[in-house]
Design a protein around this motif. Structure first.
Motif, PDB file in Angstrom:
ATOM      1  N   LEU A   1     -83.582  13.945  46.091  1.00 42.97           N
ATOM      2  CA  LEU A   1     -83.806  12.605  45.228  1.00 42.97           C
ATOM      3  C   LEU A   1     -82.926  11.458  45.594  1.00 42.97           C
ATOM      4  CD1 LEU A   1     -85.279  11.468  42.916  1.00 42.97           C
ATOM      5  CD2 LEU A   1     -83.698  12.254  41.428  1.00 42.97           C
ATOM      6  N   GLY A   2     -81.843  11.923  46.009  1.00 47.47           N
ATOM      7  CA  GLY A   2     -80.722  10.871  46.343  1.00 47.47           C
ATOM      8  C   GLY A   2     -81.439  10.005  47.648  1.00 47.47           C
ATOM      9  N   ALA A   3     -81.844  10.594  48.789  1.00 44.67           N
ATOM     10  CA  ALA A   3     -82.415  10.047  49.692  1.00 44.67           C
ATOM     11  C   ALA A   3     -83.562   9.041  49.075  1.00 44.67           C
ATOM     12  CB  ALA A   3     -82.668  11.113  50.913  1.00 44.67           C
ATOM     13  N   GLN A   4     -84.407   9.509  48.319  1.00 44.47           N
ATOM     14  CA  GLN A   4     -85.718   8.800  47.825  1.00 44.47           C
ATOM     15  C   GLN A   4     -84.985   7.851  47.092  1.00 44.47           C
ATOM     16  OE1 GLN A   4     -87.353  12.372  46.084  1.00 44.47           O
ATOM     17  NE2 GLN A   4     -89.147  11.589  46.620  1.00 44.47           N
ATOM     18  N   ILE A   5     -84.120   7.935  46.177  1.00 51.38           N
ATOM     19  CA  ILE A   5     -83.736   6.568  45.181  1.00 51.38           C
ATOM     20  C   ILE A   5     -83.044   5.593  46.437  1.00 51.38           C
ATOM     21  CG2 ILE A   5     -81.961   5.898  43.686  1.00 51.38           C
ATOM     22  CD1 ILE A   5     -82.356   8.381  42.291  1.00 51.38           C
ATOM     23  N   ALA A   6     -82.110   5.966  47.113  1.00 51.56           N
ATOM     24  CA  ALA A   6     -81.667   5.086  48.045  1.00 51.56           C
ATOM     25  C   ALA A   6     -82.455   4.436  48.910  1.00 51.56           C
ATOM     26  CB  ALA A   6     -80.455   5.713  48.969  1.00 51.56           C
ATOM     27  N   SER A   7     -83.634   5.051  49.441  1.00 53.76           N
ATOM     28  CA  SER A   7     -84.498   4.381  50.478  1.00 53.76           C
ATOM     29  C   SER A   7     -85.270   3.312  49.815  1.00 53.76           C
ATOM     30  CB  SER A   7     -85.344   5.409  50.964  1.00 53.76           C
ATOM     31  OG  SER A   7     -84.543   6.472  51.666  1.00 53.76           O
ATOM     32  N   VAL A   8     -85.614   3.746  48.478  1.00 52.56           N
ATOM     33  CA  VAL A   8     -86.565   2.882  47.704  1.00 52.56           C
ATOM     34  C   VAL A   8     -85.631   1.463  47.121  1.00 52.56           C
ATOM     35  CG1 VAL A   8     -87.718   2.362  45.278  1.00 52.56           C
ATOM     36  CG2 VAL A   8     -88.238   4.343  46.644  1.00 52.56           C
ATOM     37  N   HIS A   9     -84.289   1.645  46.997  1.00 51.35           N
ATOM     38  CA  HIS A   9     -83.528   0.607  46.635  1.00 51.35           C
ATOM     39  C   HIS A   9     -83.408  -0.109  47.665  1.00 51.35           C
ATOM     40  CE1 HIS A   9     -80.384  -1.736  45.344  1.00 51.35           C
ATOM     41  NE2 HIS A   9     -79.665  -1.490  46.286  1.00 51.35           N
ATOM     42  N   ASN A  10     -82.965   0.205  49.025  1.00 50.60           N
ATOM     43  CA  ASN A  10     -82.455  -0.638  49.952  1.00 50.60           C
ATOM     44  C   ASN A  10     -83.907  -1.458  50.551  1.00 50.60           C
ATOM     45  OD1 ASN A  10     -80.006  -0.014  50.127  1.00 50.60           O
ATOM     46  ND2 ASN A  10     -80.073   1.552  52.239  1.00 50.60           N
ATOM     47  N   LEU A  11     -85.088  -1.069  50.402  1.00 52.29           N
ATOM     48  CA  LEU A  11     -86.332  -1.542  50.756  1.00 52.29           C
ATOM     49  C   LEU A  11     -86.644  -2.530  49.848  1.00 52.29           C
ATOM     50  CD1 LEU A  11     -88.547   1.411  51.983  1.00 52.29           C
ATOM     51  CD2 LEU A  11     -87.667  -0.458  53.497  1.00 52.29           C
ATOM     52  N   THR A  12     -86.359  -2.107  48.413  1.00 47.55           N
ATOM     53  CA  THR A  12     -86.496  -3.353  47.504  1.00 47.55           C
ATOM     54  C   THR A  12     -85.438  -4.306  47.680  1.00 47.55           C
ATOM     55  OG1 THR A  12     -86.884  -1.728  45.782  1.00 47.55           O
ATOM     56  CG2 THR A  12     -86.288  -3.400  45.033  1.00 47.55           C
ATOM     57  N   PHE A  13     -84.190  -4.226  48.144  1.00 44.70           N
ATOM     58  CA  PHE A  13     -83.324  -5.271  48.586  1.00 44.70           C
ATOM     59  C   PHE A  13     -83.866  -6.001  49.805  1.00 44.70           C
ATOM     60  CE2 PHE A  13     -80.258  -6.717  51.194  1.00 44.70           C
ATOM     61  CZ  PHE A  13     -79.551  -7.697  50.678  1.00 44.70           C
ATOM     62  N   TYR A  14     -84.482  -5.460  50.576  1.00 41.80           N
ATOM     63  CA  TYR A  14     -84.869  -6.193  51.980  1.00 41.80           C
ATOM     64  C   TYR A  14     -86.076  -6.918  51.326  1.00 41.80           C
ATOM     65  CZ  TYR A  14     -82.283  -4.247  56.112  1.00 41.80           C
ATOM     66  OH  TYR A  14     -81.352  -3.923  56.865  1.00 41.80           O
ATOM     67  N   LEU A  15     -86.964  -6.319  50.736  1.00 37.23           N
ATOM     68  CA  LEU A  15     -88.077  -7.380  50.324  1.00 37.23           C
ATOM     69  C   LEU A  15     -87.851  -8.467  49.437  1.00 37.23           C
ATOM     70  CD1 LEU A  15     -91.221  -7.169  50.995  1.00 37.23           C
ATOM     71  CD2 LEU A  15     -89.661  -5.168  51.803  1.00 37.23           C
ATOM     72  N   TRP A  16     -86.611  -8.165  48.447  1.00 39.20           N
ATOM     73  CA  TRP A  16     -85.963  -9.474  47.733  1.00 39.20           C
ATOM     74  C   TRP A  16     -85.312 -10.519  48.652  1.00 39.20           C
ATOM     75  CZ3 TRP A  16     -81.123 -11.015  47.777  1.00 39.20           C
ATOM     76  CH2 TRP A  16     -80.523 -11.599  46.847  1.00 39.20           C
ATOM     77  N   LEU A  17     -84.896  -9.961  49.473  1.00 43.42           N
ATOM     78  CA  LEU A  17     -83.911 -10.960  50.512  1.00 43.42           C
ATOM     79  C   LEU A  17     -85.156 -11.771  51.208  1.00 43.42           C
ATOM     80  CD1 LEU A  17     -81.301 -11.344  52.012  1.00 43.42           C
ATOM     81  CD2 LEU A  17     -81.873 -10.228  53.862  1.00 43.42           C
ATOM     82  N   VAL A  18     -86.024 -11.298  51.902  1.00 46.47           N
ATOM     83  CA  VAL A  18     -87.053 -12.068  52.569  1.00 46.47           C
ATOM     84  C   VAL A  18     -87.902 -13.109  51.498  1.00 46.47           C
ATOM     85  CG1 VAL A  18     -87.150 -10.925  54.677  1.00 46.47           C
ATOM     86  CG2 VAL A  18     -88.912 -10.246  52.814  1.00 46.47           C
ATOM     87  N   ASN A  19     -88.192 -12.401  50.475  1.00 50.69           N
ATOM     88  CA  ASN A  19     -88.877 -13.090  49.362  1.00 50.69           C
ATOM     89  C   ASN A  19     -88.198 -14.311  48.782  1.00 50.69           C
ATOM     90  OD1 ASN A  19     -91.226 -11.473  49.537  1.00 50.69           O
ATOM     91  ND2 ASN A  19     -90.668 -10.286  47.977  1.00 50.69           N
ATOM     92  N   THR A  20     -86.828 -14.044  48.651  1.00 44.22           N
ATOM     93  CA  THR A  20     -85.965 -15.190  48.057  1.00 44.22           C
ATOM     94  C   THR A  20     -85.810 -16.121  49.149  1.00 44.22           C
ATOM     95  OG1 THR A  20     -84.496 -13.806  46.829  1.00 44.22           O
ATOM     96  CG2 THR A  20     -83.811 -15.424  46.985  1.00 44.22           C
ATOM     97  N   ALA A  21     -85.461 -15.534  50.464  1.00 50.23           N
ATOM     98  CA  ALA A  21     -85.512 -16.902  51.625  1.00 50.23           C
ATOM     99  C   ALA A  21     -86.683 -17.699  51.502  1.00 50.23           C
ATOM    100  CB  ALA A  21     -85.286 -16.020  52.869  1.00 50.23           C
ATOM    101  N   ARG A  22     -87.826 -17.068  51.239  1.00 52.58           N
ATOM    102  CA  ARG A  22     -89.099 -17.703  51.202  1.00 52.58           C
ATOM    103  C   ARG A  22     -89.064 -18.935  50.101  1.00 52.58           C
ATOM    104  NH1 ARG A  22     -94.792 -18.057  52.182  1.00 52.58           N
ATOM    105  NH2 ARG A  22     -95.801 -18.698  50.384  1.00 52.58           N
ATOM    106  N   GLU A  23     -88.590 -18.411  48.904  1.00 48.98           N
ATOM    107  CA  GLU A  23     -88.542 -19.289  47.711  1.00 48.98           C
ATOM    108  C   GLU A  23     -87.410 -20.335  48.027  1.00 48.98           C
ATOM    109  OE1 GLU A  23     -87.175 -16.823  44.477  1.00 48.98           O
ATOM    110  OE2 GLU A  23     -89.147 -15.479  44.567  1.00 48.98           O
ATOM    111  N   LYS A  24     -86.397 -20.240  48.760  1.00 49.06           N
ATOM    112  CA  LYS A  24     -85.436 -21.137  49.016  1.00 49.06           C
ATOM    113  C   LYS A  24     -85.936 -21.999  50.110  1.00 49.06           C
ATOM    114  CE  LYS A  24     -82.653 -19.637  46.155  1.00 49.06           C
ATOM    115  NZ  LYS A  24     -82.004 -20.267  44.822  1.00 49.06           N
ATOM    116  N   ILE A  25     -86.577 -21.598  51.135  1.00 51.25           N
ATOM    117  CA  ILE A  25     -87.100 -22.638  51.967  1.00 51.25           C
ATOM    118  C   ILE A  25     -88.195 -23.532  51.322  1.00 51.25           C
ATOM    119  CG2 ILE A  25     -88.991 -22.551  54.100  1.00 51.25           C
ATOM    120  CD1 ILE A  25     -87.635 -19.874  54.906  1.00 51.25           C
ATOM    121  N   MET A  26     -89.176 -23.109  50.394  1.00 50.00           N
ATOM    122  CA  MET A  26     -90.046 -23.838  49.657  1.00 50.00           C
ATOM    123  C   MET A  26     -89.209 -25.024  48.975  1.00 50.00           C
ATOM    124  SD  MET A  26     -93.158 -22.529  50.475  1.00 50.00           S
ATOM    125  CE  MET A  26     -94.259 -22.942  49.145  1.00 50.00           C
ATOM    126  N   ALA A  27     -88.237 -24.545  48.288  1.00 48.49           N
ATOM    127  CA  ALA A  27     -87.436 -25.551  47.532  1.00 48.49           C
ATOM    128  C   ALA A  27     -86.612 -26.339  48.559  1.00 48.49           C
ATOM    129  CB  ALA A  27     -86.518 -24.803  46.750  1.00 48.49           C
TER     130      ALA A  27
END
Length: 377
Positions: free
Chosen positions: A333-359
């Motif tokens: 479960l540790g690997a599962q939680i950590a993997s989901v979290h890190n991928l959530t961070f990566y998608l947050w990073l590019v999605n926020t980059a998109r928002e900042k580019i648009m703004a």
């Protein structure tokens, strides 16, 4: 497939757009979780959709061809039917995996590559033609041309000959792709790959050649294979300045969060890397405030969420102390939680980059994030 460029950042070469495919629209810039063998390690498809909010995932021709094999994939209606992922998929042609088999009896010639399976030692051949056929059967929305990824370091003569062969292979890929049709009722598109090792003149020549084929998108390969980051950035900028503005640019196998931010600023639209899941399994956790080694003693009694700022179920529900306990105990479960979290961070990073580019606020935010990403909490 159709790419629409929406906004270009006034202070950099960063872009925001969207890419329409038969399995849905992808907002760019985008990070693609790597599902090499038809699965993103330790992550359910529901978590990819609902928690991580992945818009596209990556599969690999080499691995899927060897196991489970093409028969079962075709019977399932392609990889979408086999793994239940109903959004876009991109497949790497296997060129990088063939590169990684150096020293195992792999042989590269004009016709293609002869290699031994890492599973049972069986001998197989990849050619530009059969790699197109295999990816037709896998059924990805975006498929990659067959190329040779040169090692680093690599002398100029070898790099030039390899690049020229990659260009000849591309012509054969295009001929085969254009003479065949999709098998499952959805459209597929072919991306060529820029090569040329770390030599600027070769990269320029390759980018110009790739662009001349007029495909719907283009990829940059052969980087992030050991060269200094400064060289990767320099060559990425050179290539992006040549590749057409009205088509998506995919930088293969990159990279760290800082790499991604820098390359977004240089004009790249698409990324993939195994880092978020591989590092997660080893206890490296990316957060909005910096990078955590969750194995460290300091997190033993920290009952705060993994990242309260990030959103997402696992990042806000589980504590750092609990995740540390699971990782230290080698609990799955540790690997599962950590993997989901890190991928959530990566998608947050590019999605926020998109928002900042648009703004029109990308560069100040990028600098702020880069300062946080160098922090080891």
């Amino acid at each position: 497939m159709k790419f629409t460029l929406q906004v270009e950042d006034p202070a950099s070469k960063a872009r925001a757009g969207f890419l329409e495919t038969s399995h849905g629209t992808i907002q760019t810039p985008i990070f693609m979780p790597v599902g090499t063998a038809g699965t993103v390690k330790a992550v359910h498809q529901r978590e990819l959709r609902e928690d991580i909010k992945a818009q596209i995932i990556l599969g690999n021709t080499y691995h899927l061809y060897l196991r489970p094999g093409l028969d079962i994939i075709q019977k399932a209606g392609g990889l979408h039917g086999f793994n239940g992922w109903d959004r876009p998929i991109l497949t790497d042609s296997g060129g990088y995996q063939v590169y990684s088999l150096a020293g195992t009896g792999r042989k590269i010639n004009e016709e293609g590559v002869v290699f031994k399976s890492h599973i049972d030692g069986g001998v197989h051949t990849f050619t530009p033609e059969n790699v197109m056929d295999i990816q037709r059967i896998i059924g990805a929305d975006i498929i990659m041309a067959f190329d040779e990824c040169t090692p680093y370091p690599c002398d100029f003569t070898y790099a030039r000959k390899s690049m020229e062969m990659t260009h000849r292979w591309l012509a054969r890929c295009c001929t085969r792709f254009d003479s065949t049709t999709e098998l499952y009722g959805h459209s597929q598109t072919l991306f060529p790959i820029v090569q040329g090792s770390v030599y600027k003149d070769l990269r320029i020549q390759s980018a110009e050649t790739i662009a001349s084929f007029g495909r719907e998108g283009n990829a940059i390969g052969g980087l992030s294979v050991g060269e200094p980051a400064e060289i990767m950035y320099e060559l990425t900028e050179v290539v992006c300045d040549i590749l057409p503005k009205d088509k998506p640019r995919y930088l293969m196998g990159v990279g760290t969060p800082a790499n991604i931010l820098e390359c977004i600023a240089l004009g790249v639209d698409m990324f993939d890397c195994v880092m978020p899941t591989r590092n997660a399994r080893n206890g490296m956790i990316f957060t909005t405030e910096g990078v955590i080694n969750i194995r460290n003693e300091k997190w033993k009694d920290d009952l705060s969420p993994i990242d309260a700022n990030l959103g997402g179920y696992v990042s806000t529900f589980y504590s750092k102390a609990y995740l540390r306990h699971l990782i230290k105990s080698d609990e799955m479960l540790g690997a599962q939680i950590a993997s989901v979290h890190n991928l959530t961070f990566y998608l947050w990073l590019v999605n926020t980059a998109r928002e900042k580019i648009m703004a029109g606020e990308f560069i100040p935010w990028k600098k702020e994030m880069e300062n946080k990403l160098i922090q080891r909490l």
